[in-house]
Design an enzyme around this catalytic site. Structure first.
Site, mmCIF file in Angstrom:
data_model
loop_
_atom_site.group_PDB
_atom_site.id
_atom_site.type_symbol
_atom_site.label_atom_id
_atom_site.label_comp_id
_atom_site.label_asym_id
_atom_site.label_seq_id
_atom_site.Cartn_x
_atom_site.Cartn_y
_atom_site.Cartn_z
ATOM 1 N N ALA A 73 1.012 -1.116 -0.130
ATOM 2 C CA ALA A 73 -0.076 0.049 0.046
ATOM 3 C C ALA A 73 0.840 1.391 0.024
ATOM 4 O O ALA A 73 2.036 1.127 0.462
ATOM 5 C CB ALA A 73 -1.193 0.108 1.215
ATOM 6 N N ASP A 74 0.390 2.300 -0.651
ATOM 7 C CA ASP A 74 1.010 3.447 -0.551
ATOM 8 C C ASP A 74 -0.263 4.600 -0.595
ATOM 9 O O ASP A 74 -1.118 4.604 -1.252
ATOM 10 C CB ASP A 74 2.140 3.890 -1.739
ATOM 11 C CG ASP A 74 3.031 4.884 -1.730
ATOM 12 O OD1 ASP A 74 3.921 4.597 -1.091
ATOM 13 O OD2 ASP A 74 2.600 5.905 -2.250
ATOM 14 N N THR A 75 0.302 5.829 0.296
ATOM 15 C CA THR A 75 -0.621 6.843 0.420
ATOM 16 C C THR A 75 0.022 8.296 -0.019
ATOM 17 O O THR A 75 1.135 8.544 0.337
ATOM 18 C CB THR A 75 -0.972 7.101 1.768
ATOM 19 O OG1 THR A 75 -1.713 5.682 2.203
ATOM 20 C CG2 THR A 75 -2.209 8.080 2.002
#
Length: 200
Positions: A73-75
């Site tokens: 995941a990456d934000t």
């Protein structure tokens, strides 16, 4: 049996997976982030795939009698046309928050699932990538409030330089979309993706 692996050292993502009762291992990524995309949605999907792929290579020879699900995941935060990751230093954090305060912005989290099917020979892998977007509106902050918040240290490892679940909750006027997406992982969407693939 299904083994789950979180390709992240983020304590927020760990807590969200624990909150929904998922048992998992943590395998942090160390590779350099390479961005070739331009839009926020494409960028977070690309980075989440890079993280999941790096960890996948470590598990090709592990748990070969089980299905392994690797979660990357990456934000990022997007304000107008500017994309904001984690601040480089306190001055960068102050600059980010000064732009975000009193205005609306978007938080994008990309998630990649790499599913390694059980097998002792070459393992088949299925890849699913998606993203969620949440609109966030912040109350106005005085320059003194911005500096005081940055001095807490809380913003320094957060995209956009704030934690909606932390002290910055005092300045969140409204959100439209999944709250946990802003924390760092759209847990409800993730669980629905796992349900849909019979991975729970």
């Amino acid at each position: 049996m299904i083994k789950y692996v979180l390709a992240s050292g983020s304590p927020r993502r760990r807590e969200l997976l624990e909150q929904v009762g998922l048992s998992f291992e943590i395998s942090q990524t160390h590779g350099e982030e390479i961005i070739t995309k331009e839009t926020p949605a494409d960028i977070v999907e690309e980075l989440s795939y890079q993280k999941a792929s790096e960890v996948t290579e470590r598990y090709l020879q592990q748990y070969q009698n089980d299905t392994v699900v690797i979660i990357g995941a990456d934000t990022i935060v997007a304000h107008e046309k500017e994309i904001m990751g984690k601040p480089k230093d306190k001055n960068d954090a102050i600059a980010m928050l000064t732009k975000l305060q009193g205005d609306s912005h978007q938080v994008y989290t990309g998630v990649t699932l790499i599913i390694l099917e059980k097998g002792l020979e070459e393992r088949k892998r299925e890849i699913a990538t998606f993203y969620e977007k949440t609109d966030v509106c912040m109350y106005s902050m005085t320059p003194e409030q911005v500096v005081t918040y940055v001095e807490t240290g809380e913003p320094m490892d957060k995209a956009g330089a704030y934690a909606i679940q932390g002290k910055c909750a005092a300045y969140i006027k409204s959100i439209n979309g999944e709250y946990n997406n802003v924390v760092g992982l759209p847990i409800a969407r993730l669980m629905q993706e796992l349900f849909a693939r019979n991975l729970l």
